[in-house]
Design a protein around this motif. Structure first.
Motif, mmCIF file in Angstrom:
data_model
loop_
_atom_site.group_PDB
_atom_site.id
_atom_site.type_symbol
_atom_site.label_atom_id
_atom_site.label_comp_id
_atom_site.label_asym_id
_atom_site.label_seq_id
_atom_site.Cartn_x
_atom_site.Cartn_y
_atom_site.Cartn_z
ATOM 1 N N UNK A 140 41.974 29.919 42.464
ATOM 2 C CA UNK A 140 42.657 31.414 42.808
ATOM 3 C C UNK A 140 42.676 32.029 41.707
ATOM 4 N N UNK A 141 42.844 31.584 40.510
ATOM 5 C CA UNK A 141 43.117 32.612 39.401
ATOM 6 C C UNK A 141 41.886 32.885 38.807
ATOM 7 N N UNK A 164 41.444 36.544 37.885
ATOM 8 C CA UNK A 164 41.231 36.929 36.317
ATOM 9 C C UNK A 164 39.867 37.907 36.268
ATOM 10 N N UNK A 165 38.573 37.505 37.041
ATOM 11 C CA UNK A 165 37.546 38.261 37.274
ATOM 12 C C UNK A 165 37.838 39.703 37.690
ATOM 13 N N UNK A 189 40.992 41.243 37.402
ATOM 14 C CA UNK A 189 41.722 41.860 36.534
ATOM 15 C C UNK A 189 40.639 42.435 35.107
ATOM 16 N N UNK A 190 40.084 41.406 34.906
ATOM 17 C CA UNK A 190 38.752 41.890 33.637
ATOM 18 C C UNK A 190 38.129 43.166 34.192
ATOM 19 N N UNK A 191 37.556 43.189 35.344
ATOM 20 C CA UNK A 191 36.941 44.216 35.869
ATOM 21 C C UNK A 191 37.326 45.427 35.811
ATOM 22 N N UNK A 192 38.719 45.488 36.304
ATOM 23 C CA UNK A 192 39.246 47.013 36.328
ATOM 24 C C UNK A 192 40.035 47.278 35.024
ATOM 25 N N UNK A 193 40.270 46.461 34.223
ATOM 26 C CA UNK A 193 40.740 46.671 32.965
ATOM 27 C C UNK A 193 39.913 46.953 31.897
ATOM 28 N N UNK A 194 38.663 46.157 31.796
ATOM 29 C CA UNK A 194 37.725 46.400 30.818
ATOM 30 C C UNK A 194 36.463 47.096 31.295
ATOM 31 N N UNK A 195 36.060 47.325 32.394
ATOM 32 C CA UNK A 195 34.951 47.980 32.935
ATOM 33 C C UNK A 195 35.317 49.127 33.663
ATOM 34 N N UNK A 202 48.001 48.426 42.338
ATOM 35 C CA UNK A 202 47.113 48.540 43.492
ATOM 36 C C UNK A 202 45.843 47.598 42.950
ATOM 37 N N UNK A 203 45.440 47.392 42.028
ATOM 38 C CA UNK A 203 44.326 46.809 41.698
ATOM 39 C C UNK A 203 44.699 45.299 41.313
ATOM 40 N N UNK A 204 45.870 45.232 41.058
ATOM 41 C CA UNK A 204 46.264 43.806 40.884
ATOM 42 C C UNK A 204 46.455 43.161 42.349
ATOM 43 N N UNK A 205 46.652 43.739 43.294
ATOM 44 C CA UNK A 205 46.726 43.398 44.610
ATOM 45 C C UNK A 205 45.233 43.266 44.948
ATOM 46 N N UNK A 206 44.464 44.137 44.631
ATOM 47 C CA UNK A 206 43.027 43.831 45.147
ATOM 48 C C UNK A 206 42.444 42.673 44.356
ATOM 49 N N UNK A 207 42.686 42.121 43.202
ATOM 50 C CA UNK A 207 42.348 41.190 42.427
ATOM 51 C C UNK A 207 42.928 39.831 43.063
#
Length: 234
Positions: free
Chosen positions: A176-177, A181-182, A184-190, A205-210
């Motif tokens: 699950x993680x 985490x993938x 989270x990394x994408x929306x925070x770093x990219x 919102x993006x945490x929900x999607x992640x």
């Protein structure tokens, strides 16, 4: 002081709408269980279903209405115990994932706000501190959720039930993680570099999607865990 991406107003509105729908869905499930008497056979499901709604929103409410109420005490008394062997495989897999997912959600919320409040970083990045604390809390809580699923069903002592929960949910939580985490990394770093602030609705919102991504990366593992008998078929 860390710089953050400033989300557009429309994205914040979308974020608040998503959070409101999720909150309303969770409250609807709580009301059905608490006010309408749809008490579950396993008390831990009184937490699992509304917590799942915090990231799945109306989809979780639909799943609860279609499949969760079937295992409530009033329905069991009226229609009898459902046969888990006759349930579609996707239903049993979704229920299995929801246990570790509920622990992950609570762990992630606790970890995220602790990192924010304390200003923790790892390798100079708050995101990596998020990963460490999120996983630690999610693992502990996920084991707890799984223990209270296994212990009432299997005729084994507390120590063996705890070990069974650790064995089953460690694989589930890791899978699950990975997806979470993938995302989270994408929306925070990219997507929104240098990252959204946790005080914005857009972040959650993006945490929900992640978390939804994490749900699906946990799907194959949980299907195997159910087939192997390491997780209960419900």
């Amino acid at each position: 002081m860390q710089a953050y991406f400033d989300p557009p107003a429309w994205l914040e509105v979308l974020g608040w709408a998503s959070l409101a729908l999720a909150g309303a869905s969770a409250l609807a499930i709580i009301a059905d269980i608490g006010l309408r008497g749809a008490r579950q056979r396993m008390w831990i499901m009184h937490l699992v279903y509304p917590i799942t709604a915090l990231y799945w929103g109306p989809v979780a409410l639909w799943f609860y209405a279609a499949h969760g109420r079937r295992t409530s005490r009033p329905v069991i008394e009226a229609e009898g115990e459902p046969d888990p062997e006759r349930l579609p495989a996707w239903v049993t897999s979704a229920k299995a994932i929801s246990h570790c997912g509920a622990g992950c959600v609570l762990g992630d919320i606790a970890g995220e706000w602790l990192v924010h409040a304390a200003g923790f970083t790892l390798a100079g990045k708050p995101l990596y501190a998020d990963f460490l604390l999120d996983f630690s809390f999610a693992w502990l809580l996920g084991i707890g959720f799984q223990y209270f699923t296994i212990a009432p069903v299997r005729d084994i002592g507390p120590t063996r039930a705890l070990w069974a929960a650790v064995k089953a949910d460690t694989f589930s939580i890791v899978s699950f993680q990975i997806g979470l985490f993938a995302g989270m990394w994408f929306y925070q770093e990219v997507l929104f570099a240098p990252g959204l602030a946790k005080t914005t609705a857009s972040y959650w919102l993006f945490m929900q999607l992640a978390m939804v991504v994490g749900f699906f990366t946990a799907w194959p593992v949980n299907g195997w865990l159910v087939r192997a008998g390491w997780k209960e078929k419900m």
